[in-house]
Scaffold this active site. Structure first.
Site, PDB file in Angstrom:
ATOM      1  N   SER A  35       1.067  -1.386   0.020  1.00 36.18           N
ATOM      2  CA  SER A  35       0.477   0.146   0.164  1.00 36.18           C
ATOM      3  C   SER A  35       0.952   1.279   0.448  1.00 36.18           C
ATOM      4  CB  SER A  35      -0.860  -0.087   1.393  1.00 36.18           C
ATOM      5  OG  SER A  35      -1.443   1.473   1.149  1.00 36.18           O
TER       6      SER A  35
ATOM      7  N   TYR B 200      -1.206   0.296  10.691  1.00 39.09           N
ATOM      8  CA  TYR B 200      -1.519  -0.318   9.241  1.00 39.09           C
ATOM      9  C   TYR B 200      -0.571   0.095   8.366  1.00 39.09           C
ATOM     10  CZ  TYR B 200      -3.869  -0.901   4.754  1.00 39.09           C
ATOM     11  OH  TYR B 200      -4.158  -1.811   3.504  1.00 39.09           O
TER      12      TYR B 200
END
Ligand SMILES: NC(=O)c1ccc[n+]([C@@H]2O[C@H](COP(=O)([O-])OP(=O)(O)OC[C@H]3O[C@@H](n4cnc5c(N)ncnc54)[C@H](OP(=O)(O)O)[C@@H]3O)[C@@H](O)[C@H]2O)c1
Length: 259
Positions: free
Chosen positions: A145, A158
């Site tokens: 990501s 995250y």
């Protein structure tokens, strides 16, 4: 010469929705044989059926929870009952849980993110590696990501997890150097899937706000890229591919249209 995916075995984790489901359909269009894993079996079976419709030479689904080593081993044993050779492994299962600051963070959210995005990738890769043939253009593609490249408020864990995925990908590429197995990561920015719905624990309104006014990436955009990565000539390794919507120039530089 391009690597043909017809009749090649492709294993996708987290194939019940979003990128994983779209990837199943896209590899299906190439005539690949699919091994699909996720926790929601009904959704997974539906994706397997859609993939067959789009042209997959085979599509099998099995329950998979990447947070548990024994479950991953059972899943890979099942995969071995279908084939001895895996051509593409896509470590896609994962996601974000919550958007709390570190001060307000919840153990369960932190643990879920590390368990899936970091330990899940490691568990599945370790178990599946013996199935990947040497010098045959096989690929391991991890889904990272932009969060693994840039931190943001509320994203500490995250971002840490996806930065972990990026470093695992880099270390693995070096460990497998000389085997001919390709190792890469595809790192998307804002993409409209169930990602935000999961992050905000089913709060649809909050999830929709994330994409308000933006022409976000779609699951199909990512699936197309995954097929492209896996189908490069066998000597070509796509190391790291960062992909964002045009409206997202940087993590915090997002253009939102008014209507
Ligand atoms: N959408 C974005 O903006 C974006 C951007 C960058 C990266 N990503 C990454 O892309 C990947 C796919 O996300 P997505 O956007 O497609 O979201 P999604 O629609 O929520 O899909 C997530 C998939 O992961 C599976 N999964 C979650 N926990 C799992 C577990 N413990 N064991 C097995 N499978 C599990 C889910 O299946 P079950 O719930 O059925 O198990 C689902 O199939 C994730 O790694 C995510 O972090 C997403």
């Amino acid at each position: 010469m391009k690597t043909l995916l017809k009749n090649k075995w492709v294993l996708i984790t987290g194939a019940s929705s979003g990128f994983g489901a779209a990837a199943a359909r896209a590899f299906g269009t190439e005539g690949a044989k699919l091994l699909l894993g996720a926790r929601r079996m009904e959704r997974l079976k539906k994706v397997a059926a859609e993939s067959l419709k789009s042209g997959a030479a085979a599509a099998h689904a099995h329950e998979l929870d990447v947070t548990k080593t024994s479950n991953v081993e059972t899943f890979i044993a099942w995969a071995k009952s279908k084939t001895r050779t895996l051509h593409v492994l896509i470590n896609n299962a994962g996601g974000a849980h919550g958007l709390d600051t570190v001060a307000a963070g919840k153990d369960l959210d932190w643990e879920a993110m590390i368990q899936t995005n970091v330990l899940g990738v490691l568990r599945v890769t370790r178990a599946a590696l013996p199935l990947l043939p040497h010098d045959a253009g096989a690929s391991i593609i991890n889904i990272g990501s932009t969060a693994g490249h840039t931190a943001y408020e509320g994203g500490a864990v995250y971002c840490a997890a996806k930065a972990g995925e990026l470093q695992i990908t880099r270390a693995l590429r070096m460990e497998l150097n000389g085997t001919g197995i390709r190792v890469g990561t595809v790192d998307p920015g804002l993409a409209e899937t169930e990602f935000s719905l999961v992050r905000f624990k089913g709060d649809i309104e909050r999830a929709e706000k994330v994409y308000e006014g933006i022409h976000a990436l779609t699951a199909e955009d990512i699936a197309e890229i995954l097929v492209w990565v896996a189908s490069r000539p066998p000597h070509v390794n796509i190391d790291e591919l960062l992909v964002k919507p045009v409206d997202q120039a940087a993590m915090h530089k997002i253009y939102r249209r008014k209507n």
